[in-house]
Write a protein that holds these residues in place. Structure first.
Motif, PDB file in Angstrom:
ATOM      1  N   LEU A 152      -6.157   4.480  -6.675  1.00 45.11           N
ATOM      2  CA  LEU A 152      -7.391   3.879  -6.205  1.00 45.11           C
ATOM      3  C   LEU A 152      -8.601   4.767  -6.503  1.00 45.11           C
ATOM      4  O   LEU A 152      -9.679   4.278  -6.871  1.00 45.11           O
ATOM      5  N   GLN A 153      -8.383   6.067  -6.344  1.00 48.48           N
ATOM      6  CA  GLN A 153      -9.436   7.040  -6.657  1.00 48.48           C
ATOM      7  C   GLN A 153      -9.955   6.834  -8.079  1.00 48.48           C
ATOM      8  O   GLN A 153     -11.130   7.007  -8.363  1.00 48.48           O
ATOM      9  N   GLU A 154      -9.018   6.458  -8.944  1.00 52.81           N
ATOM     10  CA  GLU A 154      -9.402   6.255 -10.341  1.00 52.81           C
ATOM     11  C   GLU A 154      -9.750   4.795 -10.627  1.00 52.81           C
ATOM     12  O   GLU A 154      -9.836   4.387 -11.799  1.00 52.81           O
ATOM     13  N   LEU A 188      -5.377   4.497   4.103  1.00 57.92           N
ATOM     14  CA  LEU A 188      -4.975   3.115   4.387  1.00 57.92           C
ATOM     15  C   LEU A 188      -6.203   2.221   4.558  1.00 57.92           C
ATOM     16  O   LEU A 188      -6.254   1.110   4.029  1.00 57.92           O
ATOM     17  N   GLU A 189      -7.195   2.745   5.271  1.00 52.67           N
ATOM     18  CA  GLU A 189      -8.408   1.946   5.487  1.00 52.67           C
ATOM     19  C   GLU A 189      -9.111   1.622   4.171  1.00 52.67           C
ATOM     20  O   GLU A 189      -9.604   0.515   3.960  1.00 52.67           O
ATOM     21  N   GLN A 190      -9.132   2.615   3.324  1.00 53.41           N
ATOM     22  CA  GLN A 190      -9.744   2.430   1.997  1.00 53.41           C
ATOM     23  C   GLN A 190      -8.975   1.338   1.224  1.00 53.41           C
ATOM     24  O   GLN A 190      -9.562   0.443   0.630  1.00 53.41           O
ATOM     25  N   ILE A 191      -7.648   1.449   1.280  1.00 48.85           N
ATOM     26  CA  ILE A 191      -6.804   0.452   0.596  1.00 48.85           C
ATOM     27  C   ILE A 191      -7.037  -0.931   1.198  1.00 48.85           C
ATOM     28  O   ILE A 191      -7.215  -1.915   0.475  1.00 48.85           O
ATOM     29  N   ASN A 192      -7.034  -0.989   2.526  1.00 49.40           N
ATOM     30  CA  ASN A 192      -7.252  -2.276   3.208  1.00 49.40           C
ATOM     31  C   ASN A 192      -8.511  -2.980   2.708  1.00 49.40           C
ATOM     32  O   ASN A 192      -8.508  -4.183   2.457  1.00 49.40           O
ATOM     33  N   ARG A 193      -9.581  -2.194   2.587  1.00 53.48           N
ATOM     34  CA  ARG A 193     -10.852  -2.776   2.137  1.00 53.48           C
ATOM     35  C   ARG A 193     -10.727  -3.371   0.735  1.00 53.48           C
ATOM     36  O   ARG A 193     -11.194  -4.463   0.457  1.00 53.48           O
ATOM     37  N   GLU A 194     -10.061  -2.627  -0.111  1.00 56.03           N
ATOM     38  CA  GLU A 194      -9.884  -3.077  -1.496  1.00 56.03           C
ATOM     39  C   GLU A 194      -8.991  -4.326  -1.549  1.00 56.03           C
ATOM     40  O   GLU A 194      -9.284  -5.294  -2.248  1.00 56.03           O
ATOM     41  N   VAL A 195      -7.911  -4.272  -0.767  1.00 51.29           N
ATOM     42  CA  VAL A 195      -6.946  -5.385  -0.769  1.00 51.29           C
ATOM     43  C   VAL A 195      -7.601  -6.673  -0.279  1.00 51.29           C
ATOM     44  O   VAL A 195      -7.366  -7.745  -0.832  1.00 51.29           O
ATOM     45  N   GLU A 196      -8.420  -6.540   0.735  1.00 56.29           N
ATOM     46  CA  GLU A 196      -9.066  -7.720   1.299  1.00 56.29           C
ATOM     47  C   GLU A 196      -9.808  -8.506   0.220  1.00 56.29           C
ATOM     48  O   GLU A 196      -9.718  -9.731   0.128  1.00 56.29           O
ATOM     49  N   GLY A 251      12.642 -12.119  -5.389  1.00 56.55           N
ATOM     50  CA  GLY A 251      12.132 -12.783  -6.581  1.00 56.55           C
ATOM     51  C   GLY A 251      10.643 -13.037  -6.614  1.00 56.55           C
ATOM     52  O   GLY A 251      10.182 -13.922  -7.356  1.00 56.55           O
ATOM     53  N   VAL A 252       9.873 -12.308  -5.822  1.00 63.64           N
ATOM     54  CA  VAL A 252       8.419 -12.504  -5.860  1.00 63.64           C
ATOM     55  C   VAL A 252       7.923 -12.126  -7.267  1.00 63.64           C
ATOM     56  O   VAL A 252       8.169 -11.013  -7.732  1.00 63.64           O
ATOM     57  N   PRO A 253       7.248 -13.037  -7.963  1.00 63.74           N
ATOM     58  CA  PRO A 253       6.945 -12.828  -9.392  1.00 63.74           C
ATOM     59  C   PRO A 253       6.102 -11.584  -9.690  1.00 63.74           C
ATOM     60  O   PRO A 253       6.370 -10.897 -10.671  1.00 63.74           O
ATOM     61  N   VAL A 254       5.092 -11.310  -8.864  1.00 65.94           N
ATOM     62  CA  VAL A 254       4.191 -10.191  -9.179  1.00 65.94           C
ATOM     63  C   VAL A 254       4.035  -9.278  -7.963  1.00 65.94           C
ATOM     64  O   VAL A 254       3.833  -9.748  -6.838  1.00 65.94           O
ATOM     65  N   ARG A 255       4.123  -7.983  -8.208  1.00 67.31           N
ATOM     66  CA  ARG A 255       3.887  -7.016  -7.137  1.00 67.31           C
ATOM     67  C   ARG A 255       2.711  -6.128  -7.526  1.00 67.31           C
ATOM     68  O   ARG A 255       2.643  -5.617  -8.650  1.00 67.31           O
ATOM     69  N   ILE A 256       1.782  -5.966  -6.600  1.00 65.26           N
ATOM     70  CA  ILE A 256       0.670  -5.048  -6.827  1.00 65.26           C
ATOM     71  C   ILE A 256       0.868  -3.849  -5.900  1.00 65.26           C
ATOM     72  O   ILE A 256       1.044  -4.036  -4.682  1.00 65.26           O
ATOM     73  N   THR A 257       0.898  -2.661  -6.465  1.00 62.56           N
ATOM     74  CA  THR A 257       1.010  -1.467  -5.636  1.00 62.56           C
ATOM     75  C   THR A 257      -0.351  -0.794  -5.580  1.00 62.56           C
ATOM     76  O   THR A 257      -0.936  -0.456  -6.616  1.00 62.56           O
ATOM     77  N   MET A 258      -0.858  -0.633  -4.360  1.00 62.38           N
ATOM     78  CA  MET A 258      -2.156   0.005  -4.169  1.00 62.38           C
ATOM     79  C   MET A 258      -1.918   1.414  -3.669  1.00 62.38           C
ATOM     80  O   MET A 258      -1.762   1.640  -2.458  1.00 62.38           O
ATOM     81  N   GLY A 259      -1.895   2.362  -4.602  1.00 63.37           N
ATOM     82  CA  GLY A 259      -1.682   3.749  -4.222  1.00 63.37           C
ATOM     83  C   GLY A 259      -3.020   4.439  -4.013  1.00 63.37           C
ATOM     84  O   GLY A 259      -3.991   4.173  -4.737  1.00 63.37           O
ATOM     85  N   PRO A 279       0.824  -1.213   0.000  1.00 65.21           N
ATOM     86  CA  PRO A 279       0.000   0.000   0.000  1.00 65.21           C
ATOM     87  C   PRO A 279       0.864   1.272   0.000  1.00 65.21           C
ATOM     88  O   PRO A 279       1.956   1.281   0.567  1.00 65.21           O
ATOM     89  N   ILE A 280       0.370   2.305  -0.663  1.00 61.86           N
ATOM     90  CA  ILE A 280       1.020   3.623  -0.571  1.00 61.86           C
ATOM     91  C   ILE A 280      -0.044   4.623  -0.125  1.00 61.86           C
ATOM     92  O   ILE A 280      -1.068   4.782  -0.794  1.00 61.86           O
ATOM     93  N   PHE A 281       0.227   5.252   0.988  1.00 61.54           N
ATOM     94  CA  PHE A 281      -0.818   6.112   1.571  1.00 61.54           C
ATOM     95  C   PHE A 281      -0.178   7.192   2.430  1.00 61.54           C
ATOM     96  O   PHE A 281       0.968   7.063   2.861  1.00 61.54           O
ATOM     97  N   LYS A 282      -0.953   8.240   2.650  1.00 59.78           N
ATOM     98  CA  LYS A 282      -0.489   9.284   3.579  1.00 59.78           C
ATOM     99  C   LYS A 282      -1.328   9.281   4.855  1.00 59.78           C
ATOM    100  O   LYS A 282      -0.822   9.413   5.940  1.00 59.78           O
TER     101      LYS A 282
END
Lengths: 492, 492
Positions: free
Chosen positions: B369-371, B315-323, B357-365, B307-310
């Protein structure tokens, strides 16, 4: 095959040894004290490993692997540990063989390849692991470390018995490192609970949970927690132990961490293990004079289907029916084998799978089939029942659950019936001599009394059960005051 | 962490050693030549084990366990085998330590506890297993025996490198017994194919399949089949071997069976193994100057979400999406970790998972997320892409397949580009000195020439590929006639 199979009541020890060999679980090898674990025995061990490994991972542990060899000097660092483990061990002194110098045929250790420091084949891995953890731990952020290792270990036992006590055995050893005493103590207790759940829920083996008396403690531990089971001859078997090691190994290997408060402190440790000894416990808990009895959750093969037929046409008809049932059972996650081999007669097969403890047998007879039925037999009670073909799958599912529960209940009842209170020395010795089993008795808490009782009767304190209530009493040997009963028994 | 990480082009060997340690795969222990396999490295090995174990079981094999120790005399029974294995080995000579008799502190081997016959820590188990099979085999009905063992073995190597060559290593060794020569030969070839499938389909590592020249054969084998891979420095790595042992061990241990024709005959044998060396092969096949690169099928962790957040609200918004995403990926059997630790910055995390070496990384900014978007990065090409949140799961699924395929393709292309024909000695030495890689060349078929080429160039015959066509030619060194090209290379 097993017509002359000895009965438990005749010679329990011989019954066990024969059972292990005849059921194709293990056999002695050409190397003193080392066994060969045969495919059928190993398949049971694999099931145990798989369940335990999941339980360890669910409680946050990771597997790792540490060296087989431990430098001799490592043992010298923890005084009690060396007493307990470094004495009877396999010592590697050379790294090369060379043709015999006296000219006779054969090889001998090459004197030019003598190791500077002898290596010990690990009897347990606390020392090599804490030597490693020293490199892994700097601050509280590196803690806890929650590692487990599946490995072989060697203890040079003088008297060995397959699975129960062998020079080499397979086990897992968990080794954890913590920032606080409380956390380490909780970990040691948590893992004992994991072992207890495994023993009861999978092995169908009821266990007492408790703490060891000082005399029976792991060499180097502050406290040893254990699970103790009762075998069918009334003897106790220690099935798993979990140790709170305090800071003993951290001090021996100088492992400190910088705490949140920015202070250098020694790390707190636990270790815990179960071994192929569990195989011995499993075998002795449930098996009978007809051979092995396995709880369905650990049976490599849960259901065997055997056809009875005279003509090829009948066999084809049976095959068609079996195919459907087999598929339906497998879809439920049940392991099934259809044994239609023609070289062996049905009677031989009945005996074979009964002896190997397959929980459920389905007999598909040509005549029963005509009436839309087949026979289902359960290994634990040997009961048989004719069942409608379309009810076979739910019947087998129910039976597997029932057998698992019944085995546990039977073992629990046996254990409870053979646990007796003794309040005098006469009662104590009478029970040991004439009845066996567990004795719940008062003990004055001293090592001397514990050792004296062992000398006099061969019984030891198996554990001080966690659920043993506080009650005033007098030591069964010395008459000195005691506040709690402990469990005595002869043991494996 | 890895800012000063050495590049492959600067020092390939140092790059490898550093990578192994910094990616938390393994480290050297205090015991010479023995490594500690750390949890992350061991998790990869567990994945390898699990896939291989299934492949072995699907081809009819069962696991068993044989003793760690082998009596010295067992090695003396097979002449070639003793040459190959009994020389550099760990020799157990005593079974007890005792306080030093000269009165100084410490322990020494107890002279009263010297073993009558020395025990060797197994370097491979043919001898102890054939000593066991003698008890298991009487008639053709007892055959075939198809056993595999997961175990540790010890070979006292002078120069060790983590995973590639260590004194103790983990492996599996299959040992099979057959009634006919044909069946044993087929088994040896079948298991080589299993290894090749595993290397290519799971490790994404292309391999040549072929037979070893006599010089490179397993000590005691009639034929050794092998899979050979090319590392990124152009050197060959033998990744697995399967041996047709003929009747050599049956004769050495006197193992005969009564055939269908009622004749006593010696049993035919194979053995085959792969080891933690595969870890070295995996690491060197795909990794780059940014660290480890793992094929998705063997990565303990396939996807990491960062997650990338200020603000806490973000963060809570990201958490919900990530879950939601995490759950959806896990339902597809994909392993996912959400790293929302606040002690570490996103940049540190990017680097950490890239290095591991983790094959895929997802960055949740928070802004993406707004978009309704997030960023997906792939480890193999380091490419990034903004993806609609509702398309993440299929995108990741597709990507894991693509990465697996891409790694294989890239390695295959590299291997093919670095495989060259040499028809003269000048071409041969020029390639070795200036280009490296595999050389396809004619060889006169003699041990002398093979050894001479090794002396002159350090290159050895890696294998005679199964698919190498017959063609008339002349030996690259001696000019003598040859009918087939073989593969030469420098090797690990």
């Amino acid at each position: 095959m097993a017509k002359d199979f000895v009965k438990r009541s005749e010679n329990y020890s011989e019954w066990y040894n024969e059972l292990v060999v005849r059921a194709d679980l293990a056999e002695n090898s050409s190397v003193r004290g080392c066994m060969v674990i045969k495919p059928y025995g190993y398949a049971i061990w694999e099931k145990m490993q798989s369940v335990l490994d999941n339980m360890f991972k669910e409680t946050g542990h990771q597997n790792a692997y540490f060296p087989l060899f431990i430098p001799k000097s490592f043992f010298e660092k923890e005084a009690e540990h060396v007493e307990g483990f470094a004495k009877e061990c396999a010592v590697v002194t050379h790294h090369r063989l060379t043709p015999k110098r006296d000219g006779t045929a054969g090889l001998e250790p090459d004197p030019d390849a003598r190791l500077e420091e002898e290596l010990i084949v690990r009897p347990t891995s606390e020392t090599i692991i804490w030597d490693t953890y020293k490199r892994w731990i700097e601050s509280y952020r590196d803690l806890p470390i929650l590692c487990n290792q599946w490995a072989n270990v060697v203890r040079w036992e003088m008297r060995t018995r397959m699975f129960l006590r062998t020079a080499e055995f397979l086990w897992q050893e968990g080794h954890t490192a913590h920032a606080t005493k409380e956390e380490a103590e909780q970990e040691a207790q948590k893992m004992l609970k994991v072992y207890a759940s495994f023993a009861e829920d999978y092995m169908a083996m009821p266990v007492l949970q408790g703490v060891k008396s000082p005399n029976e403690r792991f060499a180097g531990a502050i406290d040893t927690y254990c699970i103790e089971a009762m075998m069918q001859d009334g003897k106790a078997l220690q099935a798993g132990t979990s140790h709170f090691l305090g800071q003993n190994f951290a001090k021996a290997f100088d492992v400190k961490f910088l705490s949140r408060e920015n202070k250098l402190e020694y790390v707190w440790a636990t270790s815990w293990g179960v071994s192929t000894r569990l195989m011995g416990a499993l075998i002795m808990s449930h098996s009978d004079d007809n051979g092995l009895v396995l709880p369905p959750k650990l049976a490599p093969l849960q259901v065997v289907i055997i056809p009875i037929f005279k003509t090829e046409e009948q066999l084809e008809q049976i095959n068609r029916e079996v195919e459907k049932i087999q598929k339906a059972l497998q879809d439920k996650g049940i392991s099934v084998k259809y044994d239609a081999r023609k070289e062996y007669k049905p009677g031989w097969k009945f005996h074979e799978y009964e002896f190997k403890g397959v929980p459920v047998r389905i007999t598909m007879g040509a005549r029963d089939l005509q009436e839309g039925k087949c026979e289902i037999a359960r290994r634990d009670t040997l009961e048989k029942e004719l069942t409608d073909l379309n009810a076979v799958v739910p019947a087998v599912e129910r039976l597997l659950v029932e057998i698992q529960a019944n085995l546990f209940e039977k073992a629990r009842r046996f254990r409870d019936e053979n646990t007796r209170k003794a309040d005098t020395w006469e009662e104590f010795t009478d029970i040991l001599e004439n009845k066996g089993g567990f004795i719940s008795a008062h003990w004055d808490g001293t090592v001397e009394t514990e050792e004296r009782i062992k000398e006099l009767t061969k019984a030891t304190i198996r554990c001080i059960p966690f659920d043993s209530p506080l009650e005033e009493g007098r030591c069964v040997l010395t008459g000195k005051p005691s506040r709690q009963r402990v469990i005595f028994a002869k043991s494996y």
